[in-house]
Design a protein around this motif. Sequence first.
Motif, PDB file in Angstrom:
ATOM      1  N   ASN A  74      12.128   5.013  -6.057  1.00 10.66           N
ATOM      2  CA  ASN A  74      11.453   4.360  -4.939  1.00 10.66           C
ATOM      3  C   ASN A  74      10.606   5.362  -4.164  1.00 10.66           C
ATOM      4  O   ASN A  74      11.076   6.441  -3.804  1.00 10.66           O
ATOM      5  CB  ASN A  74      12.504   3.717  -4.023  1.00 10.66           C
ATOM      6  CG  ASN A  74      11.874   3.005  -2.864  1.00 10.66           C
ATOM      7  OD1 ASN A  74      11.624   3.600  -1.820  1.00 10.66           O
ATOM      8  ND2 ASN A  74      11.589   1.725  -3.058  1.00 10.66           N
ATOM      9  N   GLY A  76       9.366   5.121  -1.070  1.00 10.51           N
ATOM     10  CA  GLY A  76       9.824   5.313   0.305  1.00 10.51           C
ATOM     11  C   GLY A  76      10.956   6.314   0.384  1.00 10.51           C
ATOM     12  O   GLY A  76      10.963   7.191   1.259  1.00 10.51           O
ATOM     13  N   THR A  77      11.889   6.222  -0.531  1.00 11.34           N
ATOM     14  CA  THR A  77      13.021   7.150  -0.569  1.00 11.34           C
ATOM     15  C   THR A  77      12.537   8.576  -0.796  1.00 11.34           C
ATOM     16  O   THR A  77      12.975   9.514  -0.117  1.00 11.34           O
ATOM     17  CB  THR A  77      14.010   6.737  -1.682  1.00 11.34           C
ATOM     18  OG1 THR A  77      14.462   5.409  -1.419  1.00 11.34           O
ATOM     19  CG2 THR A  77      15.194   7.679  -1.759  1.00 11.34           C
ATOM     20  N   ARG A  80      10.467   9.867   2.357  1.00 16.13           N
ATOM     21  CA  ARG A  80      11.385  10.156   3.479  1.00 16.13           C
ATOM     22  C   ARG A  80      12.088  11.498   3.257  1.00 16.13           C
ATOM     23  O   ARG A  80      12.178  12.315   4.170  1.00 16.13           O
ATOM     24  CB  ARG A  80      12.437   9.065   3.615  1.00 16.13           C
ATOM     25  CG  ARG A  80      12.028   7.888   4.422  1.00 16.13           C
ATOM     26  CD  ARG A  80      13.202   6.906   4.575  1.00 16.13           C
ATOM     27  NE  ARG A  80      12.731   5.648   5.091  1.00 16.13           N
ATOM     28  CZ  ARG A  80      12.291   4.639   4.352  1.00 16.13           C
ATOM     29  NH1 ARG A  80      12.274   4.722   3.028  1.00 16.13           N
ATOM     30  NH2 ARG A  80      11.867   3.525   4.923  1.00 16.13           N
ATOM     31  N   GLN A 116       7.304   4.144  10.689  1.00 18.39           N
ATOM     32  CA  GLN A 116       8.234   3.171  10.116  1.00 18.39           C
ATOM     33  C   GLN A 116       7.484   2.131   9.272  1.00 18.39           C
ATOM     34  O   GLN A 116       7.974   1.700   8.228  1.00 18.39           O
ATOM     35  CB  GLN A 116       9.062   2.502  11.213  1.00 18.39           C
ATOM     36  CG  GLN A 116       9.992   3.458  11.948  1.00 18.39           C
ATOM     37  CD  GLN A 116      10.797   4.348  11.014  1.00 18.39           C
ATOM     38  OE1 GLN A 116      11.455   3.875  10.102  1.00 18.39           O
ATOM     39  NE2 GLN A 116      10.730   5.650  11.231  1.00 18.39           N
ATOM     40  N   TYR A 119       6.686   3.681   5.877  1.00 16.40           N
ATOM     41  CA  TYR A 119       7.856   3.684   5.003  1.00 16.40           C
ATOM     42  C   TYR A 119       8.196   2.277   4.511  1.00 16.40           C
ATOM     43  O   TYR A 119       8.619   2.108   3.371  1.00 16.40           O
ATOM     44  CB  TYR A 119       9.064   4.319   5.690  1.00 16.40           C
ATOM     45  CG  TYR A 119       8.925   5.811   5.855  1.00 16.40           C
ATOM     46  CD1 TYR A 119       8.485   6.613   4.805  1.00 16.40           C
ATOM     47  CD2 TYR A 119       9.228   6.428   7.058  1.00 16.40           C
ATOM     48  CE1 TYR A 119       8.354   7.976   4.953  1.00 16.40           C
ATOM     49  CE2 TYR A 119       9.112   7.795   7.209  1.00 16.40           C
ATOM     50  CZ  TYR A 119       8.666   8.566   6.156  1.00 16.40           C
ATOM     51  OH  TYR A 119       8.543   9.914   6.301  1.00 16.40           O
ATOM     52  N   LEU A 120       7.994   1.295   5.352  1.00 21.07           N
ATOM     53  CA  LEU A 120       8.241  -0.086   4.954  1.00 21.07           C
ATOM     54  C   LEU A 120       7.363  -0.475   3.763  1.00 21.07           C
ATOM     55  O   LEU A 120       7.821  -1.100   2.810  1.00 21.07           O
ATOM     56  CB  LEU A 120       8.001  -1.039   6.134  1.00 21.07           C
ATOM     57  CG  LEU A 120       8.329  -2.504   5.904  1.00 21.07           C
ATOM     58  CD1 LEU A 120       9.817  -2.691   5.611  1.00 21.07           C
ATOM     59  CD2 LEU A 120       7.935  -3.327   7.122  1.00 21.07           C
ATOM     60  N   ASP A 123       8.472   1.480   0.616  1.00 22.20           N
ATOM     61  CA  ASP A 123       9.720   0.948   0.076  1.00 22.20           C
ATOM     62  C   ASP A 123       9.497  -0.169  -0.939  1.00 22.20           C
ATOM     63  O   ASP A 123      10.388  -0.462  -1.734  1.00 22.20           O
ATOM     64  CB  ASP A 123      10.619   0.432   1.202  1.00 22.20           C
ATOM     65  CG  ASP A 123      11.285   1.540   1.991  1.00 22.20           C
ATOM     66  OD1 ASP A 123      11.391   2.668   1.479  1.00 22.20           O
ATOM     67  OD2 ASP A 123      11.700   1.268   3.137  1.00 22.20           O
ATOM     68  N   HIS A 124       8.332  -0.768  -0.938  1.00 21.97           N
ATOM     69  CA  HIS A 124       8.025  -1.857  -1.871  1.00 21.97           C
ATOM     70  C   HIS A 124       7.506  -1.355  -3.221  1.00 21.97           C
ATOM     71  O   HIS A 124       7.242  -2.165  -4.116  1.00 21.97           O
ATOM     72  CB  HIS A 124       6.994  -2.816  -1.264  1.00 21.97           C
ATOM     73  CG  HIS A 124       7.520  -3.601  -0.115  1.00 21.97           C
ATOM     74  ND1 HIS A 124       8.507  -4.552  -0.237  1.00 21.97           N
ATOM     75  CD2 HIS A 124       7.210  -3.553   1.201  1.00 21.97           C
ATOM     76  CE1 HIS A 124       8.770  -5.061   0.942  1.00 21.97           C
ATOM     77  NE2 HIS A 124       8.006  -4.473   1.834  1.00 21.97           N
ATOM     78  N   THR A 126       7.465   1.668  -6.544  1.00 19.34           N
ATOM     79  CA  THR A 126       8.220   2.646  -7.321  1.00 19.34           C
ATOM     80  C   THR A 126       7.259   3.500  -8.137  1.00 19.34           C
ATOM     81  O   THR A 126       6.049   3.216  -8.195  1.00 19.34           O
ATOM     82  CB  THR A 126       9.208   1.964  -8.284  1.00 19.34           C
ATOM     83  OG1 THR A 126       8.455   1.278  -9.293  1.00 19.34           O
ATOM     84  CG2 THR A 126      10.149   1.012  -7.553  1.00 19.34           C
TER      85      THR A 126
END
Length: 158
Positions: A74, A76-77, A80, A116, A119-120, A123-124, A126
């Motif tokens: 992912n 976002g992961t 972060r 935020q 990141y949102l 997160d969608h 990969t």
Amino acid sequence: MRLNVFTDYCLRSLIYICLKEGQIVTRAEIAQAYAISDNHLMKVVHFLAQEGFVQTLRGKGGGIRLAREPHLINLGTLVRASEEDSPIVECFDPEHNSCNIVAACRLKHILHEAVQALYLVLDHYTLADLVQNRHELTPIFAIQLPTLPAKNIPSLKR
């Protein structure tokens, strides 16, 4: 907002490794592909291995490969984790904050909300999403895709 160079190199390294479709890749190979320093990539690869994104193999024939399927990595992961030591503005780092308006500043709340939101969105997606255009990406690096065996297609009779 700007991602740090470390995060950029993490993302680019994963794209290259993914394009190699399970083959072992070396740091030097990634460095050459992007014309970046192998020394910079040493920390990147170490981080990616520690975070479980890649596996490193030592010894003759060693190198790097993905530790998970691309659709399980992912964005976002990853971002972060790689950006956690890089606050977007000084006041996000209480240890080094010297801004004299921090107690009354509204900007920090807006920037926090913006981060935020970034990141949102990430997160969608990969790693698999980043290489959907592999037929455009592989020629850039002169990567040969595995050829699929030709299927016997019966000829049409008239």
